[in-house]
Scaffold this motif. Structure first.
Motif, mmCIF file in Angstrom:
data_model
loop_
_atom_site.group_PDB
_atom_site.id
_atom_site.type_symbol
_atom_site.label_atom_id
_atom_site.label_comp_id
_atom_site.label_asym_id
_atom_site.label_seq_id
_atom_site.Cartn_x
_atom_site.Cartn_y
_atom_site.Cartn_z
ATOM 1 N N ARG A 147 0.890 -1.067 0.160
ATOM 2 C CA ARG A 147 -0.162 0.011 0.003
ATOM 3 C C ARG A 147 1.033 1.666 -0.162
ATOM 4 N NH1 ARG A 147 -3.144 -0.463 5.076
ATOM 5 N NH2 ARG A 147 -1.477 -1.998 6.120
ATOM 6 N N ARG A 148 0.150 2.273 -0.976
ATOM 7 C CA ARG A 148 0.740 3.697 -0.622
ATOM 8 C C ARG A 148 -0.252 4.896 -0.763
ATOM 9 N NH1 ARG A 148 4.425 0.512 0.313
ATOM 10 N NH2 ARG A 148 6.329 -0.334 -1.219
ATOM 11 N N ARG A 155 4.059 3.549 -6.448
ATOM 12 C CA ARG A 155 2.028 3.512 -5.573
ATOM 13 C C ARG A 155 1.787 1.845 -7.011
ATOM 14 N NH1 ARG A 155 -2.996 5.690 -3.031
ATOM 15 N NH2 ARG A 155 -4.662 5.077 -4.749
ATOM 16 N N TYR A 180 -3.883 1.834 -3.555
ATOM 17 C CA TYR A 180 -3.379 1.277 -4.489
ATOM 18 C C TYR A 180 -4.100 2.123 -5.821
ATOM 19 C CZ TYR A 180 -1.774 -3.247 -2.109
ATOM 20 O OH TYR A 180 -1.252 -3.493 -1.365
#
Length: 218
Positions: A147-148, A155, A180
């Motif tokens: 996850r980003r 990402r 995402y």
């Protein structure tokens, strides 16, 4: 003048308390969603699992969890799908995270028609539901770690495939909120590109790379 009230996030029901279900539950809770979890029987059987692996989620009977949910996530082993009652999911937006992968799961007769993707077969059986395919092409062990925040250069992108644009929009927003970039595919049939052997299955790709990989596949 009062501040606008933010829209209510869809309520999520996750069916499956094995490897995938608790991880999806955790990332959904972290993104602000209310989540119920159900397995095949008494919720007391998964209460401890839920408390330890997905604190904040509510273990419930499947029928109760689905009845209250806006989005139902199918995170059960694919070999158990044939025993799932389609009536349980009638009228619901269903997210199919399953894969048909014979080397791993064995041959499943229901999914042996290679003229269709596995989610198309799920949709045919769940004829009164709206099926959207996603989260099948990322490992459950990666889902939290990858996850980003929005805009991060690293990402990862995930595909979202479905025939109903509104349902795809709802699921794409979920994918974006959990960390995402959502790449929307034109149809549920196009979701075959997300399956084992497809160009993005198991690949950690940024949005542009993901879209190129899809476009380069005949």
């Amino acid at each position: 003048m009062t501040d606008a009230v933010p829209p209510r996030l869809p309520r999520i029901a996750v069916l499956g308390a094995g490897h995938t279900g608790p991880v999806i539950t955790r990332v959904a809770l972290a993104a602000g969603y209310a989540v119920s979890v159900a397995a095949s029987g008494d919720p007391q059987r998964i209460a401890l699992i839920t408390q330890v692996l997905a604190p904040g989620a509510e273990p419930r009977w499947a029928a109760e969890a689905v009845a209250d949910a806006d989005v139902v996530v199918l995170a059960i082993p694919l070999h158990r799908f044939a025993a799932l009652d389609p009536d349980l999911l009638a009228g619901k937006l269903v997210v199919d995270t399953m894969n048909y992968w014979p080397p791993v799961d064995g041959v499943q007769e229901l999914f042996e028609d290679r003229g269709y993707g596995s989610s198309e077969i799920v949709q045919r059986r769940l004829a009164r539901s709206t099926v959207v395919k996603t989260l099948n092409h990322i490992g459950y062990h990666e889902l939290e770690a990858e996850r980003r925040p929005a805009g991060a250069p690293d990402r990862r992108a995930l595909g979202v495939a479905g025939d109903d644009p509104e349902a795809v929009r709802t699921v794409a927003e979920f994918i974006e909120r959990i960390g995402y970039d959502a790449v929307r595919l034109a149809s549920l049939a196009a979701g075959r590109l997300l399956e084992p052997g497809g160009p993005v299955f198991g690949a950690s790709l940024r949005r542009a790379e993901f879209e190129r990989a899809l476009a380069s596949t005949p």
